[in-house]
Design a protein around this motif. Structure first.
Motif, PDB file in Angstrom:
ATOM      1  N   GLN A 135     -30.259  12.183  55.804  1.00  0.00           N
ATOM      2  CA  GLN A 135     -29.588  11.658  57.000  1.00  0.00           C
ATOM      3  C   GLN A 135     -28.121  11.320  56.756  1.00  0.00           C
ATOM      4  O   GLN A 135     -27.281  11.543  57.615  1.00  0.00           O
ATOM      5  N   PHE A 136     -27.824  10.751  55.591  1.00  0.00           N
ATOM      6  CA  PHE A 136     -26.454  10.297  55.368  1.00  0.00           C
ATOM      7  C   PHE A 136     -25.756  11.096  54.269  1.00  0.00           C
ATOM      8  O   PHE A 136     -24.609  10.837  53.946  1.00  0.00           O
ATOM      9  N   GLY A 137     -26.448  12.034  53.684  1.00  0.00           N
ATOM     10  CA  GLY A 137     -25.835  12.868  52.662  1.00  0.00           C
ATOM     11  C   GLY A 137     -25.719  12.211  51.312  1.00  0.00           C
ATOM     12  O   GLY A 137     -25.058  12.737  50.420  1.00  0.00           O
ATOM     13  N   GLY A 138     -26.332  11.089  51.115  1.00  0.00           N
ATOM     14  CA  GLY A 138     -26.271  10.453  49.802  1.00  0.00           C
ATOM     15  C   GLY A 138     -27.078   9.176  49.798  1.00  0.00           C
ATOM     16  O   GLY A 138     -27.370   8.612  50.858  1.00  0.00           O
ATOM     17  N   PHE A 139     -27.471   8.762  48.617  1.00  0.00           N
ATOM     18  CA  PHE A 139     -28.282   7.549  48.535  1.00  0.00           C
ATOM     19  C   PHE A 139     -27.582   6.529  47.646  1.00  0.00           C
ATOM     20  O   PHE A 139     -27.137   6.850  46.544  1.00  0.00           O
ATOM     21  N   THR A 140     -27.414   5.324  48.159  1.00  0.00           N
ATOM     22  CA  THR A 140     -26.883   4.251  47.309  1.00  0.00           C
ATOM     23  C   THR A 140     -27.931   3.153  47.239  1.00  0.00           C
ATOM     24  O   THR A 140     -28.595   2.855  48.230  1.00  0.00           O
ATOM     25  N   GLU A 141     -28.039   2.560  46.073  1.00  0.00           N
ATOM     26  CA  GLU A 141     -29.003   1.477  45.921  1.00  0.00           C
ATOM     27  C   GLU A 141     -28.518   0.242  46.671  1.00  0.00           C
ATOM     28  O   GLU A 141     -27.327  -0.074  46.666  1.00  0.00           O
ATOM     29  N   SER A 142     -29.445  -0.445  47.316  1.00  0.00           N
ATOM     30  CA  SER A 142     -29.067  -1.642  48.065  1.00  0.00           C
ATOM     31  C   SER A 142     -29.124  -2.890  47.201  1.00  0.00           C
ATOM     32  O   SER A 142     -28.462  -3.883  47.497  1.00  0.00           O
ATOM     33  N   ALA A 143     -29.955  -2.853  46.143  1.00  0.00           N
ATOM     34  CA  ALA A 143     -30.184  -4.083  45.377  1.00  0.00           C
ATOM     35  C   ALA A 143     -28.916  -4.637  44.718  1.00  0.00           C
ATOM     36  O   ALA A 143     -28.668  -5.841  44.824  1.00  0.00           O
ATOM     37  N   PRO A 144     -28.081  -3.812  44.043  1.00  0.00           N
ATOM     38  CA  PRO A 144     -26.873  -4.394  43.427  1.00  0.00           C
ATOM     39  C   PRO A 144     -25.950  -5.029  44.458  1.00  0.00           C
ATOM     40  O   PRO A 144     -25.393  -6.096  44.223  1.00  0.00           O
ATOM     41  N   ARG A 145     -25.837  -4.359  45.642  1.00  0.00           N
ATOM     42  CA  ARG A 145     -24.977  -4.920  46.679  1.00  0.00           C
ATOM     43  C   ARG A 145     -25.551  -6.252  47.167  1.00  0.00           C
ATOM     44  O   ARG A 145     -24.823  -7.224  47.378  1.00  0.00           O
ATOM     45  N   GLN A 146     -26.863  -6.285  47.316  1.00  0.00           N
ATOM     46  CA  GLN A 146     -27.497  -7.518  47.786  1.00  0.00           C
ATOM     47  C   GLN A 146     -27.314  -8.644  46.766  1.00  0.00           C
ATOM     48  O   GLN A 146     -27.105  -9.794  47.122  1.00  0.00           O
ATOM     49  N   MET A 147     -27.372  -8.280  45.481  1.00  0.00           N
ATOM     50  CA  MET A 147     -27.140  -9.280  44.422  1.00  0.00           C
ATOM     51  C   MET A 147     -25.724  -9.841  44.541  1.00  0.00           C
ATOM     52  O   MET A 147     -25.503 -11.045  44.400  1.00  0.00           O
ATOM     53  N   MET A 148     -24.766  -8.948  44.845  1.00  0.00           N
ATOM     54  CA  MET A 148     -23.379  -9.398  45.007  1.00  0.00           C
ATOM     55  C   MET A 148     -23.269 -10.347  46.203  1.00  0.00           C
ATOM     56  O   MET A 148     -22.633 -11.404  46.120  1.00  0.00           O
ATOM     57  N   TYR A 149     -23.925  -9.982  47.305  1.00  0.00           N
ATOM     58  CA  TYR A 149     -23.895 -10.855  48.476  1.00  0.00           C
ATOM     59  C   TYR A 149     -24.521 -12.205  48.166  1.00  0.00           C
ATOM     60  O   TYR A 149     -24.064 -13.236  48.647  1.00  0.00           O
ATOM     61  N   THR A 150     -25.602 -12.191  47.357  1.00  0.00           N
ATOM     62  CA  THR A 150     -26.246 -13.453  47.004  1.00  0.00           C
ATOM     63  C   THR A 150     -25.278 -14.338  46.226  1.00  0.00           C
ATOM     64  O   THR A 150     -25.180 -15.543  46.493  1.00  0.00           O
ATOM     65  N   ALA A 151     -24.553 -13.727  45.267  1.00  0.00           N
ATOM     66  CA  ALA A 151     -23.575 -14.506  44.500  1.00  0.00           C
ATOM     67  C   ALA A 151     -22.514 -15.078  45.426  1.00  0.00           C
ATOM     68  O   ALA A 151     -22.142 -16.257  45.328  1.00  0.00           O
ATOM     69  N   LEU A 152     -22.046 -14.243  46.353  1.00  0.00           N
ATOM     70  CA  LEU A 152     -21.034 -14.673  47.314  1.00  0.00           C
ATOM     71  C   LEU A 152     -21.584 -15.824  48.168  1.00  0.00           C
ATOM     72  O   LEU A 152     -20.893 -16.814  48.431  1.00  0.00           O
ATOM     73  N   ALA A 153     -22.847 -15.667  48.592  1.00  0.00           N
ATOM     74  CA  ALA A 153     -23.460 -16.670  49.464  1.00  0.00           C
ATOM     75  C   ALA A 153     -23.588 -17.998  48.733  1.00  0.00           C
ATOM     76  O   ALA A 153     -23.340 -19.064  49.305  1.00  0.00           O
ATOM     77  N   LEU A 154     -23.951 -17.945  47.434  1.00  0.00           N
ATOM     78  CA  LEU A 154     -24.089 -19.204  46.701  1.00  0.00           C
ATOM     79  C   LEU A 154     -22.726 -19.836  46.470  1.00  0.00           C
ATOM     80  O   LEU A 154     -22.606 -21.065  46.453  1.00  0.00           O
ATOM     81  N   ALA A 155     -21.683 -19.011  46.319  1.00  0.00           N
ATOM     82  CA  ALA A 155     -20.329 -19.564  46.222  1.00  0.00           C
ATOM     83  C   ALA A 155     -19.979 -20.281  47.524  1.00  0.00           C
ATOM     84  O   ALA A 155     -19.444 -21.395  47.513  1.00  0.00           O
ATOM     85  N   LEU A 156     -20.326 -19.643  48.646  1.00  0.00           N
ATOM     86  CA  LEU A 156     -20.055 -20.251  49.950  1.00  0.00           C
ATOM     87  C   LEU A 156     -20.855 -21.548  50.110  1.00  0.00           C
ATOM     88  O   LEU A 156     -20.351 -22.543  50.648  1.00  0.00           O
ATOM     89  N   PHE A 157     -22.075 -21.529  49.617  1.00  0.00           N
ATOM     90  CA  PHE A 157     -22.936 -22.721  49.619  1.00  0.00           C
ATOM     91  C   PHE A 157     -22.226 -23.878  48.911  1.00  0.00           C
ATOM     92  O   PHE A 157     -22.136 -24.994  49.431  1.00  0.00           O
ATOM     93  N   ALA A 158     -21.671 -23.578  47.724  1.00  0.00           N
ATOM     94  CA  ALA A 158     -20.957 -24.608  46.967  1.00  0.00           C
ATOM     95  C   ALA A 158     -19.719 -25.073  47.731  1.00  0.00           C
ATOM     96  O   ALA A 158     -19.447 -26.284  47.791  1.00  0.00           O
TER      97      ALA A 158
END
Lengths: 474, 166
Positions: free
Chosen positions: A112-135
């Motif tokens: 469908q999109f011509g390529g596959f990227t893993e979502s987990a590393p990006r989600q891990m980055m968002y989690t780190a960002l979210a915890l920074a925002l939490f702090a």
């Protein structure tokens, strides 16, 4: 002076801060996702997954830092909110990683999109960002009552956030629902943040207007009916949520806002009539929109009988697959990495992530997840009960009400209880906005519960307390 | 991976997940069942085991069986504290402006340690003036000695009036 013995004094007992309990639970909450991660690797590839150390350490360090921030800046906060949110977020990462490993989804993405990227590393980055925002929220927001000053500004802000996705050039139409905006390559879902901002407005507004809404009413058939002019705000919110529904095709957000307003109105006024009025209005609105708007109509058809239109419509197929994955999970589930929930297709790791829980962990896993969400909501309501100021009470109720509605709407949607609405499961689903917004929500609840449980400062000794002391010349 | 290992891991994970839920609920147990109240002070109907601890407390009078018609609470009926009630549980109640009094009086006519109300050995409640400046009145008479409180009689301290009620 005679010796007074065995007196009963009434004194405040200092509440334990319970930070050590939180730390223990947090350690437990980090170990469980690591176990799940190892389990996924073992069952799919037959060996421990690569990056297990990085993943475990990453989650552990993030959770540890969050704990230190809470220990330093919100000492008396509730001990359960942070560990449960960490656990849910960690398990969400594992589920996303597990769906990344699915060959079916990889092929689908390539087609469908011509390529596959893993979502987990990006989600891990968002989690780190979210915890920074939490702090940051805990550091900046020393007292939740300052938010009260922004009552009307936050109303305007939430309206802007809701309207943004419809603005041409900014909004992005993804699969029929216009709830995203794209800024510099990132797609943001403003509705997730609007949920928190509008809670500030509702709390500030209802705190001032609660007496007018509660007391000026006529009694009619056992219900207290409000005066016509007091119906203004609820009509406005109702109209606004309907407009969101019509223009953005987003059933979930409109349900969330209207439901949240009705819950807060009920809590502020203690009048059952508001619940009745709110239910009637939302049923009326839903029927009208459900029969007219085409996007919603598709969802309703898929909800009524997903297997009748299974091969004809994508929406029916998704809901049908989701119901089948819950069914094939049974009571104990198939085990991590051994289900076929990836058949749902592209939304398997966002809207339909709960189906993977249903298939691989079974009914018992689903119940455990729902209980964990329930515990977060319970702590929110408990915080509202303990809060001393009316704004904090309403704010905490609004946030936990929104959280619970969101879970009801998503879980109910994927299980076929109500029409599917396209919202994200808090902390589990893949997507940056959702993770960020929900960690901010938890930070605010932690701040309110810290203020509520913080022992009152000792009273200053009154200067004239010894005025009438007897002075006996000796 | 063998089927057995995977089954064990699957069930193990569910067990661990539920263990977390149970531990979390244990943490908030006091919300669900209320805090446990441990009774301090003299224990009634003491068994043989409680004897060594009792010797240290000379002041606590052994609690008699509650007499029929004995007052159960102290009610403030006039003054700034109107409506306050204190349960009478066999312990001395002190009144005065001092912060450690049972009832802290906010009254210019009250002394720091103004009066106390205590039960005597057979459960009769006694009021005693502790050498206050402006005196303690039972009905209309100023107290000079510890006096038993008749049911319904008002005790006046400055602007505050208290009564014992059933």
């Amino acid at each position: 002076m005679s010796v007074v013995t065995n007196t009963t004094t009434i004194g405040a007992i200092e509440l334990p801060s319970r930070r050590n309990t939180e730390l223990l639970l947090l350690a437990f909450a980090v170990v469980i996702p690591i176990f799940a991660y190892a389990n996924v690797g073992l069952s799919i590839h037959g060996k421990l997954p690569p990056g297990m150390l990085t993943y475990g350490l990453g989650l552990g360090v993030l959770a540890g830092l969050a704990h230190l921030v809470v220990r330093r800046y919100a000492k008396y906060a509730d001990p359960l909110l942070l560990p449960i949110a960490t656990l849910l977020n960690g398990l969400g990462l594992v589920i996303i990683y597990r769906l990344d490993q699915s060959e079916r989804l990889q092929n689908l993405a390539k087609r469908q999109f011509g390529g596959f990227t893993e979502s987990a590393p990006r989600q891990m980055m968002y989690t780190a960002l979210a915890l920074a925002l939490f702090a940051v929220v805990l550091l900046v927001l020393k007292d939740h009552r300052v938010l009260q000053r922004f009552t009307y500004i936050s109303m305007a802000a939430s309206l802007v956030l809701l309207i943004l996705p419809v603005v041409p050039g900014l909004g992005a139409d993804v699969f029929g629902a216009k709830i995203w905006i794209s800024v510099g390559g990132f797609s943001i879902q403003p509705g997730e943040f609007a949920k928190i901002v509008i809670a500030i407005f509702f709390a500030g507004y209802l705190m001032v207007k609660r007496d007018a809404l509660a007391l000026a009413s006529r009694r009619f058939m056992g219900l207290y009916l409000p005066r016509g002019r007091d119906l203004g705000p609820i009509l406005m919110i109702w109209a606004m949520s309907l407009l969101v529904l019509v223009f953005e095709n987003d059933l979930g957000t409109s349900l969330l806002f209207f439901g949240m307003f009705v819950i807060m109105l009920y809590v502020a006024t203690e009048r059952t009539s508001w619940i009745v009025i709110g239910l009637l209005m939302s049923i009326g609105g839903a029927v009208v929109v459900g029969t007219t708007a085409s996007h919603v109509k598709v969802r309703v058809t898929a909800w009524l009988d997903p297997f009748a239109c299974y091969s004809k419509s994508g929406a029916c197929e998704q809901v049908g697959q989701s119901i089948m994955s819950f069914g094939s999970g049974g009571v104990l589930g198939t085990g991590w990495g051994q289900g076929n929930s990836d058949l749902i297709g592209f939304a398997a790791n966002s809207d339909f992530i709960f189906s993977t829980v249903g298939e691989e962990l079974g009914l018992s896993g689903v119940m455990a997840f729902l209980l964990l969400y329930g515990l977060i909501i319970e702590r929110g309501v408990r915080t509202a009960l303990a809060a001393r100021d009316p704004f904090g009470k309403l704010f905490a109720i609004g946030l936990s009400g929104a959280f619970s509605l969101q879970i009801f709407v998503v879980a109910g949607g994927v299980m076929g209880l109500i029409p599917l609405t396209g919202m994200t499961m808090p902390f589990l689903a893949s997507g940056g906005s959702s993770v960020l917004a929900n960690w901010v929500l938890i930070a605010i609840l932690i701040r309110i519960s810290d203020t509520a449980r913080r022992p009152a400062p000792a009273p200053a000794p009154s200067p004239d307390s010894e005025m009438t002391q007897v002075v006996r010349p000796s | 991976m063998s089927e057995l290992t995977l089954t064990v891991m699957r069930l193990g994970f569910l067990a661990v997940l539920w263990l977390f839920v149970i531990v979390a609920v244990q943490v908030i147990r006091s919300d669900l069942f209320g805090t446990r109240v441990t009774q301090r002070g003299s224990r009634r109907g003491g068994g043989a085991g409680g004897a060594p601890q009792q010797t240290g407390r000379q002041s606590a009078p052994p609690q008699q069986r509650q007499r029929r018609g004995a007052p159960t609470k102290l009610v403030v009926s006039e003054g700034t504290l109107t409506g306050t009630t204190v349960a009478l549980s066999g312990q001395t109640i002190t009144l005065g402006r001092a912060h450690d009094s049972t009832i802290v009086l906010d009254d210019d006519y009250a002394s720091s340690r103004h009066a106390r109300i205590y039960p005597d050995t057979d459960g009769q409640w006694i009021v005693e003036d502790l050498g206050s400046t402006n005196g303690t009145y039972l009905d209309r008479t100023r107290l000079t000695t510890p006096t038993p409180i008749p049911p319904g009689a008002p005790i006046r301290i400055g602007k505050t009036v208290i009564e014992l009620r059933k």
